[in-house]
Design a protein around this motif. Structure first.
Motif, PDB file in Angstrom:
ATOM      1  N   PRO A   1       0.829  -1.366   0.103  1.00 27.11           N
ATOM      2  CA  PRO A   1       0.114  -0.027  -0.068  1.00 27.11           C
ATOM      3  C   PRO A   1       0.673   1.236  -0.031  1.00 27.11           C
ATOM      4  CG  PRO A   1       0.011  -1.113   2.130  1.00 27.11           C
ATOM      5  CD  PRO A   1       0.679  -1.865   1.066  1.00 27.11           C
ATOM      6  N   VAL A   2       0.383   2.263  -0.805  1.00 22.38           N
ATOM      7  CA  VAL A   2       1.260   3.455  -0.856  1.00 22.38           C
ATOM      8  C   VAL A   2       0.072   4.498  -0.884  1.00 22.38           C
ATOM      9  CG1 VAL A   2       2.585   4.921  -2.482  1.00 22.38           C
ATOM     10  CG2 VAL A   2       2.853   2.593  -2.595  1.00 22.38           C
ATOM     11  N   PHE A   3       0.603   5.418   0.120  1.00 22.20           N
ATOM     12  CA  PHE A   3      -0.421   6.752   0.358  1.00 22.20           C
ATOM     13  C   PHE A   3      -0.362   7.607  -0.662  1.00 22.20           C
ATOM     14  CE2 PHE A   3      -0.315   4.958   4.545  1.00 22.20           C
ATOM     15  CZ  PHE A   3      -1.524   5.241   5.082  1.00 22.20           C
ATOM     16  N   LEU A   4      -1.204   8.271  -1.144  1.00 23.22           N
ATOM     17  CA  LEU A   4      -1.251   9.395  -2.024  1.00 23.22           C
ATOM     18  C   LEU A   4      -1.413  10.911  -1.644  1.00 23.22           C
ATOM     19  CD1 LEU A   4      -3.798   7.492  -4.556  1.00 23.22           C
ATOM     20  CD2 LEU A   4      -1.236   7.529  -4.754  1.00 23.22           C
ATOM     21  N   THR A   5      -0.489  11.592  -2.291  1.00 24.49           N
ATOM     22  CA  THR A   5      -0.777  13.075  -1.970  1.00 24.49           C
ATOM     23  C   THR A   5      -2.095  13.611  -2.782  1.00 24.49           C
ATOM     24  OG1 THR A   5       0.482  14.158  -3.574  1.00 24.49           O
ATOM     25  CG2 THR A   5       1.488  13.372  -1.578  1.00 24.49           C
ATOM     26  N   GLU A   6      -2.478  14.672  -2.504  1.00 21.01           N
ATOM     27  CA  GLU A   6      -3.537  15.463  -3.229  1.00 21.01           C
ATOM     28  C   GLU A   6      -3.484  15.311  -4.884  1.00 21.01           C
ATOM     29  OE1 GLU A   6      -7.284  16.365  -3.481  1.00 21.01           O
ATOM     30  OE2 GLU A   6      -6.606  15.991  -1.650  1.00 21.01           O
TER      31      GLU A   6
END
Length: 160
Positions: free
Chosen positions: A91-96
């Protein structure tokens, strides 16, 4: 390299919201990535003109993109990595900005199933269906969200 403000200036379109700039810039960059660099500005200008016909007020267009963005609440995507011959999904968090880019790519990939003749008509009809909380893409997106929730043991950071 062109930035969001330059793209909006060349379109002769004043945008107050950074979210709307992100969406328009993501459409522009994806169209260039598909191999239509020469036609990208003309295509984006037609896109904005058609949106203006459907949604006449500029503040309504910004509201339109805010509602579409709310339909895609996911802040995480999965990256595939091969470790010792096994494929692992990380899992990779996304910026806006990356979240908008991911959503635009997700929408463009689902346009192949639409029956309209031009890419522009397919895109606008799909965006209107997302705005009305209908459409093929929302079903695919919910399935994608379920897959992520199954893969992650600790999903307290996902939107319910």
């Amino acid at each position: 390299m062109e930035d969001q403000n330059m793209v909006c200036q060349k379109l002769d379109y004043s945008v107050n919201s950074s979210l709307t700039k992100n969406w328009l810039y993501a459409f522009f960059k994806l169209y260039i990535q598909k191999g239509y660099k020469v036609k990208a500005y003309a295509w984006l200008k037609l896109f904005v003109l058609k949106l203006n016909k459907i949604i006449p007020n500029a503040s309504n267009i910004e509201n339109f993109f805010q509602i579409i963005d709310k339909r895609f609440p996911l802040q995480i995507t999965l990256r595939k990595r091969v470790v010792a011959g096994k494929v692992i999904k990380i899992p990779v968090f996304l910026t806006e900005n990356k979240k908008v880019w991911f959503n635009v790519r997700f929408i463009f990939n689902s346009l192949k199933e639409k029956s309209e003749l031009t890419l522009l008509d397919r895109l606008i009809s799909e965006l209107l269906q997302i705005y009305k909380n209908k459409g093929i893409i929302l079903k695919k997106y919910l399935d994608f969200q379920k897959d992520i929730k199954l893969l992650l043991p600790n999903n307290r950071f996902l939107d319910k």
